[in-house]
Design an enzyme around this catalytic site. Structure first.
Site, PDB file in Angstrom:
ATOM      1  N   GLU A   1       8.816  -3.793  10.992  1.00 15.24           N
ATOM      2  CA  GLU A   1       9.100  -2.760  10.457  1.00 15.24           C
ATOM      3  C   GLU A   1       9.745  -1.609  11.378  1.00 15.24           C
ATOM      4  O   GLU A   1       9.112  -1.490  12.487  1.00 15.24           O
ATOM      5  CB  GLU A   1       7.808  -2.135   9.663  1.00 15.24           C
ATOM      6  CG  GLU A   1       8.405  -0.681   8.950  1.00 15.24           C
ATOM      7  CD  GLU A   1       7.351  -0.115   7.738  1.00 15.24           C
ATOM      8  OE1 GLU A   1       6.344  -0.937   7.827  1.00 15.24           O
ATOM      9  OE2 GLU A   1       7.448   0.986   7.279  1.00 15.24           O
TER      10      GLU A   1
ATOM     11  N   ASP B   1      -0.914  -6.217  -0.100  1.00 18.43           N
ATOM     12  CA  ASP B   1      -1.322  -5.441   1.222  1.00 18.43           C
ATOM     13  C   ASP B   1      -2.645  -4.937   1.025  1.00 18.43           C
ATOM     14  O   ASP B   1      -3.243  -4.560   0.040  1.00 18.43           O
ATOM     15  CB  ASP B   1      -0.443  -4.199   0.931  1.00 18.43           C
ATOM     16  CG  ASP B   1       0.578  -3.883   2.264  1.00 18.43           C
ATOM     17  OD1 ASP B   1       0.193  -4.655   3.138  1.00 18.43           O
ATOM     18  OD2 ASP B   1       1.002  -2.863   2.221  1.00 18.43           O
TER      19      ASP B   1
ATOM     20  N   LYS C   1      -1.532  -9.243   3.098  1.00 18.22           N
ATOM     21  CA  LYS C   1      -0.785  -8.961   4.429  1.00 18.22           C
ATOM     22  C   LYS C   1      -1.685  -7.904   4.969  1.00 18.22           C
ATOM     23  O   LYS C   1      -2.199  -6.864   4.482  1.00 18.22           O
ATOM     24  CB  LYS C   1       0.513  -8.272   3.998  1.00 18.22           C
ATOM     25  CG  LYS C   1       1.186  -7.419   5.226  1.00 18.22           C
ATOM     26  CD  LYS C   1       2.653  -7.148   4.806  1.00 18.22           C
ATOM     27  CE  LYS C   1       2.746  -5.841   4.104  1.00 18.22           C
ATOM     28  NZ  LYS C   1       2.362  -4.412   5.146  1.00 18.22           N
TER      29      LYS C   1
ATOM     30  N   GLU D   1      -2.091  -5.473   8.761  1.00 17.56           N
ATOM     31  CA  GLU D   1      -1.318  -4.872   9.926  1.00 17.56           C
ATOM     32  C   GLU D   1      -2.005  -5.228  11.224  1.00 17.56           C
ATOM     33  O   GLU D   1      -3.142  -5.210  11.364  1.00 17.56           O
ATOM     34  CB  GLU D   1      -0.941  -3.399   9.575  1.00 17.56           C
ATOM     35  CG  GLU D   1      -0.383  -3.150   8.530  1.00 17.56           C
ATOM     36  CD  GLU D   1      -0.198  -1.540   8.168  1.00 17.56           C
ATOM     37  OE1 GLU D   1      -0.417  -0.968   9.164  1.00 17.56           O
ATOM     38  OE2 GLU D   1       0.349  -1.262   7.225  1.00 17.56           O
TER      39      GLU D   1
ATOM     40  N   ASP E   1       0.993  -1.092  -0.162  1.00 16.54           N
ATOM     41  CA  ASP E   1       0.096   0.051  -0.076  1.00 16.54           C
ATOM     42  C   ASP E   1       0.891   1.241   0.026  1.00 16.54           C
ATOM     43  O   ASP E   1       0.541   2.381  -0.077  1.00 16.54           O
ATOM     44  CB  ASP E   1      -0.887   0.128   1.045  1.00 16.54           C
ATOM     45  CG  ASP E   1      -0.255  -0.250   2.670  1.00 16.54           C
ATOM     46  OD1 ASP E   1       1.015  -0.111   2.589  1.00 16.54           O
ATOM     47  OD2 ASP E   1      -1.060  -0.083   3.628  1.00 16.54           O
ATOM     48  N   SER E   2       2.211   1.039  -0.082  1.00 16.80           N
ATOM     49  CA  SER E   2       2.993   2.028  -0.069  1.00 16.80           C
ATOM     50  C   SER E   2       2.818   2.786  -1.505  1.00 16.80           C
ATOM     51  O   SER E   2       3.258   3.760  -1.872  1.00 16.80           O
ATOM     52  CB  SER E   2       4.642   1.785  -0.052  1.00 16.80           C
ATOM     53  OG  SER E   2       4.689   0.535  -0.814  1.00 16.80           O
TER      54      SER E   2
HETATM   55  O1  KIV Z   1       3.428  -1.105   1.763  1.00 13.91           O
HETATM   56  C1  KIV Z   1       4.682  -1.429   1.919  1.00 13.91           C
HETATM   57  O2  KIV Z   1       5.351  -1.165   0.952  1.00 13.91           O
HETATM   58  C2  KIV Z   1       4.872  -2.152   2.844  1.00 13.91           C
HETATM   59  C3  KIV Z   1       6.450  -2.603   3.142  1.00 13.91           C
HETATM   60  C4  KIV Z   1       7.226  -1.288   3.656  1.00 13.91           C
HETATM   61  C5  KIV Z   1       6.601  -3.639   4.025  1.00 13.91           C
HETATM   62  O3  KIV Z   1       4.306  -2.495   3.685  1.00 13.91           O
END
Ligand code: KIV
Length: 286
Positions: free
Chosen positions: A181, A82, A111, A113, A43-44
């Site tokens: 992280e 994510d 993924k 959180e 989600d980055s």
């Molecule tokens: O969204 C992302 O890029 C992440 C990584 C930083 C692990 O969650």
């Protein structure tokens, strides 16, 4: 094709796990060709692709486009998607449906959180439903507004033990791996050694079971901020700027396209054109 089980086996066999994010098909394909174990559709993308100022601004519709593109480009690595902010926090049924969309698309895992009571029961329901889950602890960007500006986590023995306790709950609920992280190196090492599932670190020192970084950071395609742990392997910004500057110069000077970059009529058809233009008085060809 790398599966969550293979990722777990890598930890048992002492092989380091190499992971990066990707958001589009060609980048994912090149990354896959280069031997990555895991490609995360992070989600980055919110910041490094969409230009938002926070991870929490991206939604399911945008993530679905990035996920589809990455899945189309990957043959070997495990693709993990994510789950965006609020796509899994409201209730278990919606969360299963949203996570399931990515699995139906061809992703290998999702993924999510955190490790509160709800998240732990969600991980169990997801894995029971056939959806492999990667957890995410330490700094969890989707909780930025509640955790405030304390980016580095686990800065004391007590905090580290709390993270380990959460990590164990995630492990017991069925997750196959955890991203950890922004945690001091010794704490990350302690957590990795005390878990059976792999710990993939980011800003967590070298003694985790694997490493993950944002691809745009390592190729130099994102320069709004540059965390110290994101080693730069190329400068895509300069490569793009140089290429575009040269293209603009060539277009303005009339140097692009040249003859080899153009399509041409065959001799007979060209002659017809020349005769026609001469007779009709229309401007002739060069
Ligand atoms: O969204 C992302 O890029 C992440 C990584 C930083 C692990 O969650």
């Amino acid at each position: 094709m790398i599966t969550p089980k293979k990722i777990q086996k890598m930890k048992f066999e002492g092989h380091k796990i190499a992971a990066l994010t990707a958001y589009d098909c060609p980048t994912a394909r090149y990354a896959d060709n280069s031997g990555l174990d895991i490609i995360l559709v992070g989600d980055s993308a919110s910041q490094v692709v969409m230009g938002y100022d926070s991870t929490t601004k991206i939604g399911m519709e945008e993530m679905k486009v990035f996920a589809r593109a990455v899945i189309n480009g990957v043959k070997n690595a495990l693709v993990v998607v994510d789950m965006p902010f609020l796509s899994y926090q409201t209730n278990i049924s919606d969360a299963i449906l949203n996570c399931g969309e990515f699995i139906k698309m061809g992703a290998g895992a999702v993924k999510i959180e955190g490790a509160n009571e709800y998240i732990i029961s969600l991980i169990k329901r997801l894995t029971d439903s056939g959806i492999p889950v990667m957890g995410h602890l330490g700094f969890t960007p989707q909780y930025i507004k509640t955790i405030g500006g304390n980016f580095i986590q686990g800065k004391s023995l007590e905090n580290t033990l709390n993270i380990l306790e959460d990590a164990k709950k995630i492990q017991e609920s069925g997750a196959f791996a955890i991203v950890l992280e922004l945690v001091p190196d010794i704490c990350a090492e302690y957590i990795s050694k005390n878990l059976e599932i792999p710990v993939i670190g980011i800003g967590a020192g070298k003694n985790t079971d694997g490493q993950i970084l944002v691809i745009n950071d390592i190729i130099g395609k994102f320069d709004e901020f540059s965390p110290k742990f994101a080693r730069k392997y190329s400068n895509a910004k300069t490569i793009i700027e140089n290429a575009v500057e040269n293209y603009v110069k060539d277009v303005k000077n009339g140097d692009f396209p040249n003859s080899a970059e153009s399509f041409h009529l065959d001799e007979a058809e060209r002659e017809k054109f020349e005769n026609y233009t001469q007779k009709s008085g229309i401007k002739s060809f060069n």
